[in-house]
Design an enzyme around this catalytic site. Structure first.
Site, short mmCIF file in Angstrom:
data_model
loop_
_atom_site.label_atom_id
_atom_site.label_comp_id
_atom_site.label_asym_id
_atom_site.label_seq_id
_atom_site.Cartn_x
_atom_site.Cartn_y
_atom_site.Cartn_z
N CYS A 49 0.83 -1.21 0.00
CA CYS A 49 0.00 0.00 0.00
C CYS A 49 0.86 1.25 0.00
O CYS A 49 1.38 1.66 1.05
CB CYS A 49 -0.93 -0.01 1.23
SG CYS A 49 -1.94 1.48 1.38
N CYS A 69 -0.53 4.11 2.16
CA CYS A 69 -0.30 3.96 3.59
C CYS A 69 1.13 4.31 3.97
O CYS A 69 1.38 4.96 4.99
CB CYS A 69 -0.57 2.51 4.03
SG CYS A 69 -2.15 1.83 3.50
N ASP A 70 2.10 3.87 3.17
CA ASP A 70 3.49 3.87 3.61
C ASP A 70 4.42 4.84 2.89
O ASP A 70 5.56 5.03 3.31
CB ASP A 70 4.07 2.45 3.47
CG ASP A 70 3.34 1.45 4.36
OD1 ASP A 70 2.80 1.88 5.40
OD2 ASP A 70 3.30 0.26 4.02
#
Length: 311
Positions: free
Chosen positions: A135, A138-139
């Site tokens: 993801c 997300c990261d």
């Protein structure tokens, strides 16, 4: 102890499941949504959705599914948090085992979605969450000013590579072939982005690093030549595997585990329908998931009328 009986239980609260719930609730069916994680599915992890009709400027994936969930909430559809462990038949009823409880329903829509595939190479499992990610949304902020790589060649891989350039100073796109599968408009953006370098005809043989990702070892599939890339992060977008293990032996699945459905999305078991990424289909997008959810809910309603004389 008597089980509570529903007209329809929907397994999964992504776009397909939420749409099925919307249609079922508007038809005044007694419906229950079951979701093992947070509502939204894969699209909730997407930074930007630009091919869903009605949003000419695009929309954040989480925002889109939040709006879908709010629409379902207005109809007071109950949501049960839990993982479906098994699905069985008991005469005309479907019985669903959810984290220790048995739930009973006249019909079921399986909209359990799919999960990212893994490379299956040394170092990958040990470094998931420590540099190996599925993801970018997300990261990506963790890799500001660093070098990362994306593995894949489809729409998601290219979109996430483009997103990563907002943070990383360089992004490698590693692809097994010499041609990308992504939409042309995405390819054009990728080839014009100076921060992205495509590594063609190459496969990851090993993820390098002890406690954190330090790089990857690649093999050129045309020449056999090997090379190492130094990286801080590795993002994998190489396809999906269906979340269908609880259906084995119950309904027909294809060789990859995707649910086989007919024209009206009914599975090999009457009264059980499938929608979204979990079923075998040509295209997995939000638009097709929403269409699946509407069709499956309508087909379930017709089944109830025919078999249980519900109206």
């Amino acid at each position: 102890m008597k089980r509570e009986t529903y007209d329809l239980i929907i397994i999964g609260a992504g776009p397909a499941g939420l749409t099925a719930a919307l249609y079922a609730a508007r038809s005044r069916l007694k419906v229950l949504l079951v979701e093992r994680l947070a509502p939204g599915g894969q699209i909730a992890l997407s930074d930007f959705v630009e091919n869903y009709p009605g949003y000419p400027d695009g929309i954040n994936g989480m925002e889109l599914v939040t709006r879908m969930k709010e629409q379902v909430d207005r109809l007071e559809v109950p949501l049960r948090q839990g993982e479906v462990r098994a699905l069985e038949e008991d005469r005309a009823m479907k019985v669903i085992y959810v984290d220790g409880d048995w739930l009973e329903s006249r019909t079921v829509v399986v909209a359990s979605g799919a999960s990212p595939k893994r490379l299956g190479v040394p170092g990958e499992d040990n470094l998931i969450g420590r540099g190996v990610s599925f993801c970018a949304t997300c990261d990506a902020p963790f890799y500001r000013g660093q070098v990362v790589a994306v593995v894949g060649g489809g729409d998601t891989a290219v979109q996430e590579a483009l997103y990563l350039t907002k943070f990383a100073k360089k992004v490698y796109l590693i692809h097994r072939r010499r041609k990308l599968r992504a939409a042309r408009i995405l390819q054009e953006r990728l080839f014009h982005n100076e921060r992205i370098e495509v590594v063609w005809s190459s496969a990851v043989e090993e993820v390098l690093g002890d406690d954190l990702v330090e790089g990857v070892r690649l093999k050129n599939l045309e020449t056999g030549e090997k090379q190492e890339l130094k990286l801080a992060g590795l993002f994998l977008f190489i396809g999906l595997r269906p979340n269908s293990s609880f259906l084995k032996g119950m309904v027909d699945l294809d060789a990859e585990g995707f649910v086989i459905t007919g024209e009206n999305l009914e599975t090999s078991v009457p009264g059980i329908f499938a929608a979204g990424d979990v079923r075998r289909k040509l295209l997995r997008q939000v638009a097709t998931a929403v269409g699946d959810g509407a069709t499956a809910a309508y087909a379930a309603e017709r089944y109830l009328e025919r078999v249980f004389h519900c109206d």
